[in-house]
Design a protein around this motif. Structure first.
Motif, PDB file in Angstrom:
ATOM      1  N   LEU A   1       0.823  -1.212   0.000  1.00  0.00           N
ATOM      2  CA  LEU A   1       0.000   0.000   0.000  1.00  0.00           C
ATOM      3  C   LEU A   1       0.856   1.260   0.000  1.00  0.00           C
ATOM      4  O   LEU A   1       0.482   2.270  -0.606  1.00  0.00           O
ATOM      5  N   ALA A   2       1.999   1.222   0.693  1.00  0.00           N
ATOM      6  CA  ALA A   2       2.897   2.380   0.718  1.00  0.00           C
ATOM      7  C   ALA A   2       3.422   2.693  -0.677  1.00  0.00           C
ATOM      8  O   ALA A   2       3.586   3.865  -1.055  1.00  0.00           O
ATOM      9  N   ASP A   3       3.684   1.650  -1.457  1.00  0.00           N
ATOM     10  CA  ASP A   3       4.150   1.849  -2.831  1.00  0.00           C
ATOM     11  C   ASP A   3       3.064   2.516  -3.670  1.00  0.00           C
ATOM     12  O   ASP A   3       3.361   3.405  -4.483  1.00  0.00           O
ATOM     13  N   LEU A   4       1.808   2.110  -3.476  1.00  0.00           N
ATOM     14  CA  LEU A   4       0.702   2.744  -4.203  1.00  0.00           C
ATOM     15  C   LEU A   4       0.610   4.225  -3.847  1.00  0.00           C
ATOM     16  O   LEU A   4       0.429   5.080  -4.727  1.00  0.00           O
ATOM     17  N   ASP A   5       0.729   4.538  -2.559  1.00  0.00           N
ATOM     18  CA  ASP A   5       0.687   5.934  -2.123  1.00  0.00           C
ATOM     19  C   ASP A   5       1.800   6.753  -2.765  1.00  0.00           C
ATOM     20  O   ASP A   5       1.583   7.877  -3.222  1.00  0.00           O
ATOM     21  N   LYS A   6       2.984   6.193  -2.767  1.00  0.00           N
ATOM     22  CA  LYS A   6       4.142   6.904  -3.331  1.00  0.00           C
ATOM     23  C   LYS A   6       3.912   7.223  -4.807  1.00  0.00           C
ATOM     24  O   LYS A   6       4.128   8.364  -5.260  1.00  0.00           O
ATOM     25  N   ARG A   7       3.480   6.239  -5.550  1.00  0.00           N
ATOM     26  CA  ARG A   7       3.240   6.436  -6.971  1.00  0.00           C
ATOM     27  C   ARG A   7       2.111   7.441  -7.210  1.00  0.00           C
ATOM     28  O   ARG A   7       2.194   8.291  -8.111  1.00  0.00           O
ATOM     29  N   TRP A   8       1.064   7.349  -6.411  1.00  0.00           N
ATOM     30  CA  TRP A   8      -0.080   8.264  -6.553  1.00  0.00           C
ATOM     31  C   TRP A   8       0.354   9.711  -6.287  1.00  0.00           C
ATOM     32  O   TRP A   8       0.058  10.613  -7.075  1.00  0.00           O
TER      33      TRP A   8
END
Length: 439
Positions: free
Chosen positions: A423-430
């Motif tokens: 989920l942290a990776d999704l946040d970073k990309r977003w």
């Protein structure tokens, strides 16, 4: 419904760009398409493009046309059903020949609607009469009217859940997981079925955005570097539940072997207890129960396990919207068909769907929601364009199955990593995509 063919990567981008730049022969007049005051005065032959190949092949749409002709005897309605609707219509929109009435393809940018479709009325005028009007509203004009809407939630087998000792809807994700654990311990059913292989059912989880907090504008609030998957955020709650279902051994053993068509009978017969889908699926599950000799009344529908002030909320999302081709030579007849189909055909009721017409009652399939005072929220589309821009740049795909397939694979150990890392990776990309886009 079935798995839709989709374009990916550069090919998709090219297809969208092509669609956005097509149909430019002659500037649209901007004049509203109106049906004649006297239905008998509507005349001409119109072609209706549709994705519902099943309803054309089995004669259902022809029956609708015959009923329409009772009040509109001078209009001939022809249907053309397209298996790869999105792909084929995008290609046709490079010309002026894309039917008289069509379902608005998802790939067409909202701001381009005036180039391809005829306005049907003002946002204020039609918004008071129909649901989902802001989905197709551009500069105060509406360019499409929804065929129907759908509520989001979980289709489940009531008999299996009762056998597991669960008779009340779970009000939290923890209670929901506890219920699935009880199903696993006390029955022979698979507690939850992902429909991983067909993939598209996984997109339904995004339709829960807003249900967790009872906020119709929740999707709009994703516009910008807002870390949608942060602890306490709606997408964190939603995707964590899916992850924990799989991680806890509460789904099928091998997601790569799931089968959508077979799953209907499996749930109807009690071999599967629960699936996450839109309310449109209820009628299909009950039909499967009848065909297999099971009890259709065992098919139930429950909201996402979260409450606000002691109340459940369910988001209403629109299905395809019918529009009039801006190049049509039969705009009055085309509009007459859309008005009749929306208000008088009974189509949404037969589909067990939420009617676009505000004055129409909710379908029997949502009786449990109505009886239990579930709050229906019409999802705001005010900032959909901005959200989609960020989503596309981040290459996540909120409305595509890919990232949730990766989530499921991570949860079952087929990919390395854990929930919070994912989920942290999704946040970073977003957030990086939002900042780059200036959102």
């Amino acid at each position: 419904m079935g798995k839709k063919k989709t374009f990916t990567g550069a090919l998709l981008a090219a297809a969208i760009l092509t669609a956005a730049g097509c149909g430019g022969q002659g500037a649209p007049s901007g004049e509203t398409a109106k049906a004649p005051a006297d239905p008998a005065e509507a005349s001409g032959t119109i072609k209706v493009l549709t994705h519902r190949t099943d309803l054309v092949q089995n004669g259902t749409m022809a029956k609708y046309a015959a009923e329409f002709n009772r009040t509109h005897p001078k209009v001939k309605v022809e249907f053309e059903a397209l298996t790869d609707y999105e792909g084929e219509v995008r290609i046709r929109m490079n010309t002026e020949d894309y039917g008289d009435v069509l379902m608005i393809p998802a790939a067409v940018a909202k701001n381009d609607y005036p180039r391809f479709f005829t306005p049907l009325g003002t946002t204020g005028e039609l918004g008071a009469r129909y649901r989902f009007g802001d989905k197709t509203s551009v500069d105060g004009k509406v360019y499409g009217i929804a065929t129907f809407g759908t509520a989001n939630g979980f289709v489940y087998n009531k008999a299996v859940w009762r056998k597991a000792g669960v008779t009340e809807w779970p009000t939290t994700p923890e209670e929901f997981l506890g219920a699935l654990k009880a199903v696993k311990a006390k029955t022979d059913a698979v507690p939850y079925y992902t429909n991983f292989k067909d993939a598209w059912p996984l997109t339904a989880w995004s339709n829960d955005i807003g249900s967790v907090t009872c906020d119709a504008t929740a999707t709009d609030k994703l516009a910008g570097p807002v870390s949608p998957w942060r602890e306490g955020g709606e997408l964190h709650t939603i995707d964590s539940l899916l992850y924990r279902i799989v991680d806890g051994g509460l789904a099928e053993k091998d997601p790569s072997t799931t089968n959508w068509e077979a799953s209907k009978g499996m749930l109807a017969q009690g071999r599967v207890a629960t699936m996450h889908l839109g309310s449109w699926a209820i009628t299909q599950m009950r039909d499967a129960a009848r065909r297999s000799g099971a009890d259709p009344d065992d098919i139930g529908f429950m909201p996402f396990p979260a409450q606000r002030d002691g109340k459940f909320c369910a988001m209403l999302a629109t299905d395809y919207q019918q529009a009039v081709n801006v190049h049509s030579g039969q705009k009055a007849a085309a509009r007459a068909w859309i008005d009749w189909f929306t208000e008088r055909s009974g189509f949404s009721a037969k589909e067990g769907a939420v009617p676009a017409l505000r004055s129409a009652p909710m379908p029997n399939e949502l009786e449990d929601f109505v009886d239990n005072d579930v709050t229906f929220l019409e999802r705001s589309e005010a900032r959909t364009g901005e959200v989609n821009t960020v989503d596309n740049a981040a290459e996540i795909g909120l409305n595509k199955p890919d990232y949730r397939q990766k989530l499921v694979d991570t949860a079952r150990g087929a990919q390395e990593g854990g929930l919070e890392e994912f989920l942290a990776d999704l946040d970073k990309r977003w957030n990086e995509a939002a900042k780059a886009a200036g959102s």
